[in-house]
Design an enzyme around this catalytic site. Structure first.
Site, PDB file in Angstrom:
ATOM      1  CG  HIS A  17      31.062  46.688  22.301  1.00 41.12           C
ATOM      2  ND1 HIS A  17      30.406  45.693  23.162  1.00 41.12           N
ATOM      3  CD2 HIS A  17      30.461  45.840  20.995  1.00 41.12           C
ATOM      4  CE1 HIS A  17      29.656  44.825  22.489  1.00 41.12           C
ATOM      5  NE2 HIS A  17      29.805  44.810  21.328  1.00 41.12           N
TER       6      HIS A  17
ATOM      7  CB  SER B 197      45.648  44.183   4.374  1.00 40.25           C
ATOM      8  OG  SER B 197      46.312  43.896   5.672  1.00 40.25           O
TER       9      SER B 197
ATOM     10  NE  ARG C  87      29.861  50.145  13.889  1.00 42.47           N
ATOM     11  CZ  ARG C  87      29.832  49.088  14.244  1.00 42.47           C
ATOM     12  NH1 ARG C  87      29.549  48.008  13.533  1.00 42.47           N
ATOM     13  NH2 ARG C  87      30.463  48.778  15.630  1.00 42.47           N
TER      14      ARG C  87
ATOM     15  CG  HIS D 295      33.272  48.783  19.144  1.00 40.12           C
ATOM     16  ND1 HIS D 295      34.263  47.342  19.361  1.00 40.12           N
ATOM     17  CD2 HIS D 295      32.473  48.113  18.432  1.00 40.12           C
ATOM     18  CE1 HIS D 295      33.663  46.514  18.495  1.00 40.12           C
ATOM     19  NE2 HIS D 295      32.588  46.907  18.143  1.00 40.12           N
TER      20      HIS D 295
ATOM     21  CE1 TYR E 281      42.616  39.976  17.439  1.00 43.40           C
ATOM     22  CE2 TYR E 281      42.965  41.849  15.809  1.00 43.40           C
ATOM     23  CZ  TYR E 281      43.595  40.666  16.654  1.00 43.40           C
ATOM     24  OH  TYR E 281      44.973  40.384  16.714  1.00 43.40           O
ATOM     25  CB  ALA E 282      34.617  41.277  12.936  1.00 47.29           C
TER      26      ALA E 282
ATOM     27  NE  ARG F 296      27.268  47.737  19.506  1.00 42.34           N
ATOM     28  CZ  ARG F 296      28.086  46.989  18.688  1.00 42.34           C
ATOM     29  NH1 ARG F 296      29.009  47.780  18.050  1.00 42.34           N
ATOM     30  NH2 ARG F 296      27.866  45.853  18.179  1.00 42.34           N
TER      31      ARG F 296
HETATM   32  P1  FAD Z   1      40.658  47.239   9.391  1.00 49.44           P
HETATM   33  O1  FAD Z   1      39.992  45.830   9.282  1.00 49.44           O
HETATM   34  O2  FAD Z   1      40.691  47.958  10.675  1.00 49.44           O
HETATM   35  O3  FAD Z   1      41.965  47.263   8.688  1.00 49.44           O
HETATM   36  C1  FAD Z   1      42.714  48.365   8.511  1.00 49.44           C
HETATM   37  C2  FAD Z   1      44.076  48.134   7.923  1.00 49.44           C
HETATM   38  O4  FAD Z   1      44.915  49.217   7.602  1.00 49.44           O
HETATM   39  C3  FAD Z   1      45.157  47.140   8.979  1.00 49.44           C
HETATM   40  O5  FAD Z   1      45.617  46.204   7.835  1.00 49.44           O
HETATM   41  C4  FAD Z   1      46.080  48.054   9.231  1.00 49.44           C
HETATM   42  O6  FAD Z   1      47.359  47.389   9.615  1.00 49.44           O
HETATM   43  C5  FAD Z   1      46.260  48.929   8.107  1.00 49.44           C
HETATM   44  N1  FAD Z   1      46.764  50.287   8.375  1.00 49.44           N
HETATM   45  C6  FAD Z   1      46.387  51.108   9.003  1.00 49.44           C
HETATM   46  N2  FAD Z   1      47.193  52.499   9.140  1.00 49.44           N
HETATM   47  C7  FAD Z   1      48.264  52.007   8.402  1.00 49.44           C
HETATM   48  C8  FAD Z   1      49.137  52.755   7.854  1.00 49.44           C
HETATM   49  N3  FAD Z   1      49.620  53.807   8.311  1.00 49.44           N
HETATM   50  N4  FAD Z   1      50.123  52.058   6.690  1.00 49.44           N
HETATM   51  C9  FAD Z   1      49.780  50.842   6.411  1.00 49.44           C
HETATM   52  N5  FAD Z   1      48.708  50.138   6.684  1.00 49.44           N
HETATM   53  C10 FAD Z   1      47.999  50.688   7.724  1.00 49.44           C
HETATM   54  N6  FAD Z   1      31.726  45.298  12.882  1.00 49.44           N
HETATM   55  C11 FAD Z   1      30.773  44.510  12.204  1.00 49.44           C
HETATM   56  O7  FAD Z   1      30.194  44.981  11.334  1.00 49.44           O
HETATM   57  N7  FAD Z   1      30.618  43.142  12.753  1.00 49.44           N
HETATM   58  C12 FAD Z   1      30.949  42.622  13.831  1.00 49.44           C
HETATM   59  O8  FAD Z   1      31.049  41.777  14.273  1.00 49.44           O
HETATM   60  C13 FAD Z   1      32.175  43.379  14.661  1.00 49.44           C
HETATM   61  N8  FAD Z   1      32.866  43.332  15.505  1.00 49.44           N
HETATM   62  C14 FAD Z   1      34.107  43.860  15.849  1.00 49.44           C
HETATM   63  C15 FAD Z   1      34.765  43.261  16.978  1.00 49.44           C
HETATM   64  C16 FAD Z   1      35.765  43.921  17.368  1.00 49.44           C
HETATM   65  C17 FAD Z   1      36.789  43.207  18.439  1.00 49.44           C
HETATM   66  C18 FAD Z   1      36.271  45.006  16.613  1.00 49.44           C
HETATM   67  C19 FAD Z   1      37.626  45.838  17.000  1.00 49.44           C
HETATM   68  C20 FAD Z   1      35.502  45.566  15.651  1.00 49.44           C
HETATM   69  C21 FAD Z   1      34.405  44.883  15.502  1.00 49.44           C
HETATM   70  N9  FAD Z   1      33.619  45.558  14.131  1.00 49.44           N
HETATM   71  C22 FAD Z   1      32.529  44.831  13.898  1.00 49.44           C
HETATM   72  C23 FAD Z   1      34.054  46.687  13.533  1.00 49.44           C
HETATM   73  C24 FAD Z   1      34.593  46.077  12.297  1.00 49.44           C
HETATM   74  O9  FAD Z   1      35.271  45.045  12.476  1.00 49.44           O
HETATM   75  C25 FAD Z   1      35.312  47.232  11.726  1.00 49.44           C
HETATM   76  O10 FAD Z   1      34.930  48.455  11.575  1.00 49.44           O
HETATM   77  C26 FAD Z   1      36.012  46.753  10.066  1.00 49.44           C
HETATM   78  O11 FAD Z   1      36.432  45.626  10.299  1.00 49.44           O
HETATM   79  C27 FAD Z   1      37.009  48.041   9.563  1.00 49.44           C
HETATM   80  O12 FAD Z   1      37.504  47.347   8.331  1.00 49.44           O
HETATM   81  P2  FAD Z   1      38.509  48.237   7.561  1.00 49.44           P
HETATM   82  O13 FAD Z   1      39.076  47.394   6.447  1.00 49.44           O
HETATM   83  O14 FAD Z   1      37.921  49.480   7.251  1.00 49.44           O
HETATM   84  O15 FAD Z   1      39.772  48.175   8.641  1.00 49.44           O
HETATM   85  C1  SIN Z   2      29.671  42.650  18.620  1.00 52.48           C
HETATM   86  O1  SIN Z   2      29.937  41.548  18.107  1.00 52.48           O
HETATM   87  O2  SIN Z   2      29.246  42.867  19.517  1.00 52.48           O
HETATM   88  C2  SIN Z   2      30.422  43.604  17.542  1.00 52.48           C
HETATM   89  C3  SIN Z   2      29.663  43.944  16.505  1.00 52.48           C
HETATM   90  C4  SIN Z   2      29.775  45.268  15.844  1.00 52.48           C
HETATM   91  O3  SIN Z   2      30.610  45.994  16.394  1.00 52.48           O
HETATM   92  O4  SIN Z   2      29.192  45.755  14.646  1.00 52.48           O
END
Ligand code: FAD
Ligand code: SIN
Length: 536
Positions: A244, A14, A385, A350, A47-48, A290
């Protein structure tokens, strides 16, 4: 509410990818369920900080965004994919605005655009420094209005495929190489349920928890990659783990992200004597891609022996607490006021640039199985990336993937099979559980020490030997044990760690995020590394 026995589409995860995908398919009238292993908002998305990159200003254009992405990706991006994804960015940003995401704006009403490493222009839309939370909230409220069923505390264990079903004697005549459903562990009732679905989307996010120090929350255990591998799919380019450059250095090992946008607003990294050092490493200095900044910090720390470098925030010409309220609060909680003192920072794991290889409609090599978001490897990121391209990739790909799934569902031939039931073990021995948590500590430490920013063949081989031993122990226990969340996660972490190491050993060059002392040069011909499935 309890889950039904079958859906048109089952989504695992989600975060931005799962929620966006669900929204687009549910709008077409299909029955969609999302299963997520913890609370619904708990995801990397939430947390993005920095924001979401897209061309939205007059002084910018698609070709510049493409060029920056290719440059960061160090020769390994798929150019067609890059252009296709980036070109759709502005439309998907508009969708987010329509859902109620209120991007920060300037006094004159124009959108405020941030800058991050590798971007030649200001193009990062953001909601102060809590962009992910704002997007997550908007999407959660949109899917609730669309009638999508969302089930919290359900852990997807494994996919049920035609191949696996046939192996254990379930009759599925005429059905080949496709997904039939999945097993999920219900964390409240503590039992495993079986759901049937012609389409499953893995949107499980990244694998930062394979490392001792990471920006990722505890959910990031690479489950989707491990599940896909056990279902017979290869993984691609998993050696490209992005570290990161700037996370708050705390003695207790907690690594809070200090967004790159802070450097975009003028902060410089400084050594122990207070001198900026990035100019020595790259003409773009603190805003270099990065991989280069993280390696530069690593090298400075090794030279000086200091456990961190500092980010010179007091010299910035902005109101820090207004632009970065979240970072400011978290630094204050850890005893540092960024407007008065430089912030101690270190790199941490990261983002996973590799993953399950997908086409431009999120489809995989298994019919009915789709992957979207950080778990997938589309070819956009190449070997490194570009900052803030991942939220963008997730919304664009979710839109494209949803269109593909809708037409798949419209044409689907109904396959009615009795899915094989889950067989549970019965061991719950508590002394084994203690060993399991020690195994996890050893795994994370091994990945940090031997599969980090600077690698060598010898270190990777050492890591492989240790990880294989851990894998054998955990697997032996797994097949006898009553499953629970921690066991399921450790099993996946070991699997993904081994895939990362295998991928790293196969790459005989240094490129982007993979730097090895044994092959310091980049090979002339860029190549994707595919690793065969691991069956545990
Ligand atoms: P997620 O958002 O990680 O969602 C994964 C979901 O899957 C979660 O709900 C989890 O509970 C669920 N899940 C996992 N395994 C299972 C399982 N076995 N069964 C059921 N549920 C499961 N990117 C940017 O582009 N800009 C930013 O500013 C940025 N800042 C960031 C800051 C931080 C601190 C971090 C950690 C990352 C950041 N990133 C950023 C990267 C970006 O946030 C992520 O790559 C992106 O949000 C991933 O989205 P997603 O939907 O693929 O996965
Ligand atoms: C950050 O805000 O520095 C993270 C951005 C990202 O991972 O894309």
């Amino acid at each position: 509410m309890k889950p039904e026995k079958d859906y048109d589409l089952v989504i695992v995860g989600s975060g931005i990818a799962g929620l966006s995908f669900a929204l687009n398919v549910a709008k077409a009238g299909f029955r969609v369920a999302i299963f997520t292993k913890k609370d619904k908002a708990e995801s990397n998305t939430n947390y993005a900080q920095g924001g979401i990159a897209a061309v939205t200003s007059a002084g910018d254009d698609l070709e510049k965004h493409v060029e920056d992405t290719l440059e960061a990706g160090d020769g390994l991006c798929d150019q067609t994919v890059v252009r296709e994804i980036l070109k759709e960015g502005p439309d998907r940003i508009k969708d987010l605005v329509d859902l109620g995401v209120s991007f920060s704006s300037l006094d004159d009403g124009r959108i405020s655009l941030g800058k991050e490493g590798g971007h030649s222009k200001r193009r990062v839309l953001h909601v102060k420094d809590v962009t992910g939370k704002a997007i997550e909230e908007a999407l959660l409220s949109a899917i609730a209005k669309e009638g999508v069923h969302l089930f919290e505390h359900y852990f997807a264990i494994d996919l049920i495929t035609s191949k696996k079903a046939r192996k254990i004697g379930v009759s599925i005549d005429g059905v080949d190489n496709r997904v039939l459903g999945l097993y999920l562990y219900d964390g409240v009732e503590k039992e495993v349920i079986t759901i049937s679905s012609p389409v499953v989307l893995l949107a499980t996010g990244g694998a930062g928890q394979t490392y001792l120090y990471t920006t990722n929350p505890s959910i990031a255990t690479g489950d989707g990659i491990a599940m896909a591998s056990r279902a017979g799919l290869s993984s691609m380019n998993l050696e490209f783990i992005q570290f990161h450059p700037t996370t708050f250095h705390s003695l207790n090992g907690d690594r809070f992200l200090i967004t790159e946008a802070v450097r975009g607003e003028g902060a410089k990294l400084i050594d122990g004597k207070g001198n900026p050092f990035l100019k020595k490493y790259h003409p773009l200095a603190d805003l270099a891609p990065r991989d280069i900044v993280a390696r530069a910090i690593d090298s400075e720390m090794k030279k000086s022996g200091a456990p961190f470098v500092r980010l010179d925030t007091p010299s910035m010409k902005i109101d820090f607490s207004d632009r970065f309220p979240n970072v400011n609060r978290n630094c204050l909680d850890r005893g540092v006021d960024p407007s008065k003192s430089a912030v101690p920072v270190v790199p941490a794991a990261h983002y996973s640039c590799g993953g399950i290889p997908t086409k431009l409609d999120c489809s995989t090599d298994l019919i009915g199985l789709y992957a979207c978001g950080e778990v997938a490897c589309t070819g956009l990121h190449g070997a490194n990336r570009l900052a803030s391209n991942s939220l963008l990739e997730a919304v664009v790909m979710a839109y494209r993937g949803a269109e593909a799934v809708c037409s798949f569902l419209k044409n689907k031939r109904d396959v009615k099979v009795n899915l094989p039931e889950w067989v549970d073990g019965d061991v719950t021995a508590s002394d084994e559980r203690v060993v399991l948590s020690h195994n996890l500590d050893e795994l994370k430490r091994t990945m940090w020490d031997y599969v980090g920013i600077v690698r060598s063949t010898k270190r990777l081989e050492r890591a492989q030997t240790r990880i294989r031993n851990l894998g054998r122990e955990i697997n032996e226990y797994y097949w006898n044990a009553k499953v629970d969340l921690s066991l399921l996660e450790v099993r996946n972490l070991v699997c993904v760690s081994e895939l990362i190491v295998r991928s790293a050993l196969q790459r005989k060059e240094s490129r982007g995020l993979h730097y090895t002392l044994d092959y310091p040069e980049r090979s002339e011909i860029p190549e994707n590394i595919k690793v065969k499935p691991l069956l545990y």
